[in-house]
Design a protein around this motif. Structure first.
Motif, PDB file in Angstrom:
ATOM      1  N   PRO A   6       0.812  -1.229   0.000  1.00  0.00           N
ATOM      2  CA  PRO A   6       0.000   0.000   0.000  1.00  0.00           C
ATOM      3  C   PRO A   6       0.843   1.277   0.000  1.00  0.00           C
ATOM      4  CG  PRO A   6      -0.878  -1.587   1.563  1.00  0.00           C
ATOM      5  CD  PRO A   6       0.445  -2.111   1.126  1.00  0.00           C
ATOM      6  N   LEU A   7       1.974   1.272   0.705  1.00  0.00           N
ATOM      7  CA  LEU A   7       2.856   2.439   0.678  1.00  0.00           C
ATOM      8  C   LEU A   7       3.361   2.690  -0.743  1.00  0.00           C
ATOM      9  CD1 LEU A   7       5.157   2.106   3.837  1.00  0.00           C
ATOM     10  CD2 LEU A   7       3.277   3.706   3.475  1.00  0.00           C
ATOM     11  N   PHE A   8       3.786   1.632  -1.400  1.00  0.00           N
ATOM     12  CA  PHE A   8       4.294   1.747  -2.761  1.00  0.00           C
ATOM     13  C   PHE A   8       3.215   2.270  -3.712  1.00  0.00           C
ATOM     14  CE2 PHE A   8       4.769  -0.643  -6.862  1.00  0.00           C
ATOM     15  CZ  PHE A   8       5.809   0.115  -7.384  1.00  0.00           C
ATOM     16  N   LEU A   9       2.009   1.710  -3.611  1.00  0.00           N
ATOM     17  CA  LEU A   9       0.943   2.100  -4.525  1.00  0.00           C
ATOM     18  C   LEU A   9       0.438   3.516  -4.258  1.00  0.00           C
ATOM     19  CD1 LEU A   9      -1.133  -1.212  -4.693  1.00  0.00           C
ATOM     20  CD2 LEU A   9       0.530  -0.348  -6.356  1.00  0.00           C
ATOM     21  N   GLN A  10       0.288   3.877  -2.975  1.00  0.00           N
ATOM     22  CA  GLN A  10      -0.288   5.183  -2.654  1.00  0.00           C
ATOM     23  C   GLN A  10       0.758   6.298  -2.677  1.00  0.00           C
ATOM     24  OE1 GLN A  10      -3.202   5.119   0.715  1.00  0.00           O
ATOM     25  NE2 GLN A  10      -2.944   2.913   0.634  1.00  0.00           N
ATOM     26  N   GLY A  31      10.040  -0.790   6.737  1.00  0.00           N
ATOM     27  CA  GLY A  31       9.806   0.632   6.971  1.00  0.00           C
ATOM     28  C   GLY A  31      11.104   1.405   7.057  1.00  0.00           C
ATOM     29  N   THR A  32      12.108   0.786   7.650  1.00  0.00           N
ATOM     30  CA  THR A  32      13.418   1.426   7.759  1.00  0.00           C
ATOM     31  C   THR A  32      14.069   1.594   6.393  1.00  0.00           C
ATOM     32  OG1 THR A  32      13.761   0.531   9.977  1.00  0.00           O
ATOM     33  CG2 THR A  32      15.720   1.225   8.778  1.00  0.00           C
ATOM     34  N   VAL A  33      13.952   0.568   5.548  1.00  0.00           N
ATOM     35  CA  VAL A  33      14.517   0.650   4.194  1.00  0.00           C
ATOM     36  C   VAL A  33      13.872   1.784   3.422  1.00  0.00           C
ATOM     37  CG1 VAL A  33      14.725  -0.550   1.978  1.00  0.00           C
ATOM     38  CG2 VAL A  33      15.176  -1.783   4.110  1.00  0.00           C
ATOM     39  N   VAL A  34      12.534   1.883   3.501  1.00  0.00           N
ATOM     40  CA  VAL A  34      11.814   2.936   2.783  1.00  0.00           C
ATOM     41  C   VAL A  34      12.223   4.309   3.305  1.00  0.00           C
ATOM     42  CG1 VAL A  34       9.532   3.936   2.375  1.00  0.00           C
ATOM     43  CG2 VAL A  34       9.857   1.470   2.180  1.00  0.00           C
ATOM     44  N   GLY A  55      13.939   3.006  -3.513  1.00  0.00           N
ATOM     45  CA  GLY A  55      13.812   2.547  -2.136  1.00  0.00           C
ATOM     46  C   GLY A  55      12.759   1.463  -1.991  1.00  0.00           C
ATOM     47  N   TYR A  56      11.655   1.623  -2.712  1.00  0.00           N
ATOM     48  CA  TYR A  56      10.616   0.596  -2.673  1.00  0.00           C
ATOM     49  C   TYR A  56      11.132  -0.705  -3.298  1.00  0.00           C
ATOM     50  CZ  TYR A  56       7.280   4.297  -1.513  1.00  0.00           C
ATOM     51  OH  TYR A  56       6.622   5.326  -0.899  1.00  0.00           O
TER      52      TYR A  56
END
Length: 478
Positions: A291-295, A416-419, A431-432
């Motif tokens: 969802p983070l990637f898509l939104q 979450g840390t990587v992003v 990053g994603y």
């Protein structure tokens, strides 16, 4: 007080499954629904988005307090009593969350939910394991895997619809009919009493675990957003690790430890537990990441994002149906290897998705991810307690669920840390992509454990038919 029912006999397996699945579905979905509502809560209470994170962390912290003690509590007060009490606490806390008038009230009521949730899953899993003979556990997983796969996928869709169409309060009110129905059915039909002696309560172990696990979980859940160099994150994380180290020393010397770490001497239990912990980190981390990637990365709406990830549930249920039919002929090892390999491939391929193809590629890969995860986790769960005695199932379930919860939190924190570290966003998707490869790497860790699964040890769960002459039945009044 007794209840006179027209039904003379009720299959215990059906009732335990129905009550537990309903409660677990409510518990799992609640987490993803709340995540969707955080921006709305920030606006409603006029506080920064970082301040409302307490709504999530309060739940995780109290969950980590209650879960390690659930095995002893279930044996001491009876699995049926503790499960129904946990559902009652969770449901009542949901109602209180819905009427909260301030952010501190909402955080406090979420903490109360965590106490119920921490007891609910391990005790419910214990009842399931005791109700189903080993030879029938793979069939039980056809039902029990449903909330694990469906609830996280439905959460964002339902949460977005409720928040946009009604109010954020309805993300909590929706639990009430499910919880009340589970309580009523449980009161009427679940058998009372404690199945096994509880022994003496391990007070030192509880105090150490009750402080160490919450501190460590708090650090994991906030480190990615607040920064791992934050004084609070460092203090809570290091203190939690120190307390858990002392806890391990104390538990090894205790006559009746809170967490029966000695159960890990059982090779099949140890390997399948480790596989489940790593797989949970990779799977739930992926459900957090997509969802983070898509939104944030591609600009999808919340509803569009939720529908794109929902295919995971459909794939998972398909995978479980197939692996269930193959299990008795092949055993768990090859199925687990195949499923984890598929999960690595499908999650890794998500790193290739971009603006031009994500609209169709992500739903397809999420279906494959769910299919592969369900294909692997169902035989893992069926084999997990094949060599554990009935008297130890409560403590074994506590171990599995405690460390699986920690694995899931660690997976989400890592991704979450990587992003955050790569400053991933719409302008730069690198990053994603790295985060997807990291999630695939977590699945690869789980795959390694699969190669050490002993099919011969899992033989009791592969029998053609159970030797039980008649199914367990309950009296007409409970």
């Amino acid at each position: 007080m007794t209840f006179s029912l027209p039904v003379r006999q009720v299959n215990q397996k059906v009732i335990v499954s129905a009550v537990f699945v309903a409660a677990m579905f409510m518990n799992i979905m609640d987490g993803t629904v709340v995540n969707v509502a955080l921006p709305t809560l920030s606006r409603h209470f006029a506080v920064p988005i970082g301040s409302v994170s307490g709504v999530v962390t309060a739940y995780l912290v109290t969950l980590a307090v209650a879960m390690p003690a659930s095995g002893w509590v279930g044996d001491r007060f009876g699995g049926r009593n503790v499960l129904l009490a946990a559902i009652t606490v969770f449901t009542a806390a949901s109602a209180l969350c819905g009427v909260a008038q301030s952010l501190p009230e909402l955080v406090a009521f979420r903490a109360l939910q965590g106490l119920g949730g921490g007891m609910l899953v391990p005790v419910g899993m214990t009842l399931i394991t005791r109700a189903f003979p080993p030879a029938e556990r793979i069939k039980a997983n056809q039902i029990l895997i449903v909330p694990t796969l469906l609830a996280p996928a439905l959460g964002p869709v339902i949460g977005g619809a409720l928040v946009d169409g009604l109010s954020w309060r309805w993300i909590f009110y929706i639990n009430l009919p499910v919880g009340v129905a589970a309580i009523v059915v449980g009161l009427l039909f679940l058998p009372a009493g404690s199945e096994h002696p509880a022994g003496r309560f391990d007070v030192p172990g509880f105090l150490l675990a009750g402080a160490g696990f919450p501190l460590f979980m708090y650090a994991l859940s906030t480190g990615a957003t607040d920064g791992w160099g934050s004084a609070v994150v460092l203090a809570t994380g290091l203190a939690g690790l120190a307390l858990l180290a002392v806890f391990l020393v104390v538990e090894r010397r205790a006559a009746e430890p809170l967490l029966r770490l000695g159960l890990y001497r059982d090779g099949l239990f140890r390997i399948t537990s480790l596989q489940a912990t790593a797989a949970s980190g990779g799977f739930l981390g992926t459900l957090f990441l997509v969802p983070l990637f898509l939104q944030n990365g591609l600009g999808f709406s919340a509803v569009h994002s939720g529908l794109s990830t929902f295919t995971e549930a459909l794939g998972g249920m398909t995978g479980v149906q197939i692996t269930t039919r193959l299990y008795k002929r092949t055993g768990p090892r090859r199925l687990m290897i195949a499923g984890m390999s598929g999960a690595i491939a499908s999650i890794g391929l998500m790193a290739l998705a971009g603006p031009s193809d994500a609209n169709w590629l992500i739903p397809l890969l999420m279906y494959c991810t769910g299919f592969s995860f369900g294909f692997a986790i169902s035989p893992s769960q069926a084999a997990n307690m094949a060599t554990i005695t009935a008297a130890e199932t409560g403590h074994a379930s506590t171990l599995v669920n405690t460390f699986r919860q920690a694995g899931a939190a660690a997976g989400v924190a890592l991704l979450g840390t990587v992003v955050a570290a790569t400053e991933a966003g719409a302008a730069d998707l690198a990053g994603y992509r790295l985060a997807f490869l990291t999630a695939a790497a977590l699945m690869a860790v789980g795959l390694v454990f699969c190669f050490f699964v002993d099919d011969a040890a899992a033989a009791p769960t592969m029998a053609g038919k159970t030797t039980t002459a008649t199914p367990p039945v309950l009296p007409e009044a409970a």
